[in-house]
Design a protein around this motif. Structure first.
Motif, short mmCIF file in Angstrom:
data_model
loop_
_atom_site.label_atom_id
_atom_site.label_comp_id
_atom_site.label_asym_id
_atom_site.label_seq_id
_atom_site.Cartn_x
_atom_site.Cartn_y
_atom_site.Cartn_z
N SER A 38 0.82 -1.21 0.00
CA SER A 38 0.00 0.00 0.00
C SER A 38 0.85 1.25 0.00
O SER A 38 1.88 1.34 0.68
CB SER A 38 -0.93 0.01 1.23
OG SER A 38 -1.89 -1.01 1.15
N THR A 39 0.39 2.26 -0.77
CA THR A 39 1.08 3.56 -0.82
C THR A 39 0.21 4.69 -0.31
O THR A 39 0.64 5.84 -0.31
CB THR A 39 1.53 3.86 -2.27
OG1 THR A 39 0.38 3.82 -3.13
CG2 THR A 39 2.55 2.85 -2.74
N ASP A 40 -1.01 4.38 0.14
CA ASP A 40 -1.88 5.41 0.69
C ASP A 40 -1.77 5.37 2.23
O ASP A 40 -0.71 5.05 2.76
CB ASP A 40 -3.33 5.21 0.21
CG ASP A 40 -3.93 3.89 0.68
OD1 ASP A 40 -3.21 3.11 1.35
OD2 ASP A 40 -5.12 3.65 0.40
N GLN A 41 -2.86 5.67 2.95
CA GLN A 41 -2.81 5.73 4.42
C GLN A 41 -3.15 4.40 5.09
O GLN A 41 -3.39 4.35 6.30
CB GLN A 41 -3.79 6.81 4.91
CG GLN A 41 -3.38 8.22 4.54
CD GLN A 41 -2.03 8.58 5.13
OE1 GLN A 41 -1.84 8.47 6.34
NE2 GLN A 41 -1.10 9.02 4.30
N THR A 42 -3.17 3.31 4.32
CA THR A 42 -3.55 2.01 4.87
C THR A 42 -2.69 1.62 6.07
O THR A 42 -3.21 1.23 7.13
CB THR A 42 -3.45 0.92 3.78
OG1 THR A 42 -4.44 1.17 2.78
CG2 THR A 42 -3.67 -0.47 4.37
N PRO A 53 0.85 -4.53 9.76
CA PRO A 53 0.71 -5.38 8.57
C PRO A 53 2.03 -6.04 8.18
O PRO A 53 3.12 -5.52 8.43
CB PRO A 53 0.25 -4.39 7.49
CG PRO A 53 -0.31 -3.24 8.24
CD PRO A 53 0.51 -3.13 9.49
N ILE A 54 1.90 -7.20 7.59
CA ILE A 54 3.04 -7.96 7.07
C ILE A 54 3.03 -7.83 5.56
O ILE A 54 2.01 -8.09 4.90
CB ILE A 54 2.93 -9.44 7.47
CG1 ILE A 54 2.89 -9.58 8.99
CG2 ILE A 54 4.09 -10.24 6.87
CD1 ILE A 54 2.44 -10.95 9.46
N TYR A 55 4.14 -7.42 4.99
CA TYR A 55 4.19 -7.26 3.53
C TYR A 55 4.39 -8.60 2.85
O TYR A 55 5.23 -9.42 3.25
CB TYR A 55 5.34 -6.33 3.14
CG TYR A 55 5.58 -6.32 1.63
CD1 TYR A 55 4.68 -5.68 0.78
CD2 TYR A 55 6.68 -6.97 1.09
CE1 TYR A 55 4.88 -5.69 -0.59
CE2 TYR A 55 6.88 -6.99 -0.28
CZ TYR A 55 5.98 -6.34 -1.12
OH TYR A 55 6.16 -6.37 -2.48
N HIS A 56 3.59 -8.82 1.81
CA HIS A 56 3.79 -9.99 0.95
C HIS A 56 3.33 -9.61 -0.45
O HIS A 56 2.19 -9.15 -0.63
CB HIS A 56 2.99 -11.19 1.46
CG HIS A 56 3.34 -12.47 0.74
ND1 HIS A 56 2.70 -12.86 -0.43
CD2 HIS A 56 4.26 -13.43 1.01
CE1 HIS A 56 3.21 -14.02 -0.84
NE2 HIS A 56 4.16 -14.38 0.01
N PRO A 57 4.17 -9.76 -1.46
CA PRO A 57 3.78 -9.38 -2.83
C PRO A 57 2.59 -10.22 -3.31
O PRO A 57 2.49 -11.41 -2.99
CB PRO A 57 5.04 -9.66 -3.65
CG PRO A 57 5.83 -10.62 -2.83
CD PRO A 57 5.53 -10.32 -1.41
N TYR A 58 1.73 -9.59 -4.09
CA TYR A 58 0.47 -10.22 -4.52
C TYR A 58 0.65 -10.96 -5.82
O TYR A 58 1.19 -10.44 -6.79
CB TYR A 58 -0.59 -9.14 -4.69
CG TYR A 58 -1.99 -9.67 -4.92
CD1 TYR A 58 -2.87 -9.80 -3.86
CD2 TYR A 58 -2.43 -10.01 -6.20
CE1 TYR A 58 -4.16 -10.27 -4.06
CE2 TYR A 58 -3.71 -10.49 -6.40
CZ TYR A 58 -4.57 -10.61 -5.33
OH TYR A 58 -5.85 -11.08 -5.53
N ARG A 59 0.18 -12.22 -5.85
CA ARG A 59 0.06 -12.97 -7.09
C ARG A 59 -1.39 -13.38 -7.33
O ARG A 59 -1.97 -13.09 -8.35
CB ARG A 59 0.94 -14.24 -7.04
CG ARG A 59 2.30 -14.06 -7.62
CD ARG A 59 3.09 -15.33 -7.77
NE ARG A 59 2.48 -16.54 -7.29
CZ ARG A 59 2.23 -17.60 -8.05
NH1 ARG A 59 2.51 -17.57 -9.34
NH2 ARG A 59 1.72 -18.69 -7.53
N MET A 60 -1.95 -14.07 -6.33
CA MET A 60 -3.34 -14.51 -6.41
C MET A 60 -4.00 -14.34 -5.05
O MET A 60 -3.34 -14.44 -4.01
CB MET A 60 -3.43 -15.97 -6.85
CG MET A 60 -3.05 -16.22 -8.30
SD MET A 60 -3.19 -17.96 -8.76
CE MET A 60 -1.63 -18.58 -8.14
#
Length: 265
Positions: A38-42, A53-60
């Motif tokens: 996320s690049t907004d205020q999330t 939050p834990i970052y994980h790149p999205y595939r599906m």
């Protein structure tokens, strides 16, 4: 007593995030948030509730949900997207379920989910009718999400029950979001699923979708919103075959070019 982990997926979710998180805070024993960049205020909003939050790149979608499920400390998980808002009836049911004896581990529950497009409730949005009833509460030892590129679902040896209520699925808030998701979904479908490459099938499928999802479904009665949902169904049906046809032609061209180059050498 049932111990519950809420698994929540986010990506630029600031618009509804307060409404999504507030009922969950008092319901969950743990909240696991998987964010895909996320690049907004999330992230700021999550931190306001003491959530990291834990970052994980999205595939599906299903894969992302399974990442969250694997991070849960409890076996019972409630899986939520950041455009789904629980109503009081659903919250009341979940509180009562938590307060009682722990249910059999092979039980699961379906949310009563109502779809909204551009802020209005709709009866159909390709490829589902509203409401739909996705399984979202289950024991992670008995079920997981499958890995379909779109329209994934929970699979496992479980007996499911419907939760009465009106969960607001506030998808497609703007026209930009409609076309952005349309492009993303069809690209992902062609990438991860075997779609027959056929321009003829693309045209026929689009015509059929227009009649089924705009005219026969009654979407035309909804004015602008109905026109958007009808256009979405038509373009989705066309693009999934068109993109497969285009990708197939590109691959064939690359193979011919490579073969020609090898002969020249």
């Amino acid at each position: 007593m049932l111990k519950l982990t809420v698994c929540l997926l986010t990506f630029n979710s600031e618009r509804l995030l307060h409404q999504v998180i507030m009922p969950l805070i008092n319901l969950a024993d743990e909240i696991v948030i998987i964010d895909s960049g996320s690049t907004d205020q999330t992230l700021t909003i999550c931190h306001q509730y003491g959530l990291i939050p834990i970052y994980h790149p999205y595939r599906m979608h299903g894969e992302q949900m399974n990442v969250a499920i694997d991070r849960a400390s409890n076996d019972w998980v409630l899986c939520m997207d950041s455009d789904e808002v629980l109503d009081e009836q659903t919250i009341g049911f979940l509180r009562a379920l938590k307060a009682g004896a722990e249910p059999p581990a092979n039980h699961g529950w379906r949310l009563s989910r109502y779809w909204y497009v551009l802020g209005e409730e709709v009866r159909t949005i390709y490829p589902v009718s509203s409401p739909d009833f996705p399984v979202r509460l289950f024991n992670r030892k008995h079920a997981r999400f499958n890995l379909r590129p779109v329209d994934d679902k929970v699979v496992g040896n479980i007996q499911t029950f419907k939760i009465e209520g009106h969960v607001r699925h506030d998808t497609f808030w703007s026209l930009h979001e409609v076309f952005s998701k349309l492009n993303s979904y069809t690209t992902r479908l062609v990438k991860y699923q075997n779609v027959r490459p056929s321009i003829g099938r693309a045209v026929i499928s689009a015509i059929g979708a227009f009649f089924k999802w705009y005219l026969f479904s009654g979407a035309w009665r909804k004015g602008k919103v109905g026109a958007v949902t009808g256009l979405y169904a038509t373009l989705y049906s066309f693009l999934k075959y068109f993109k497969a046809w285009y990708a197939h032609g590109t691959k064939q061209g690359a193979v011919i070019e490579k073969h020609t180059d090898s002969r020249q050498v």
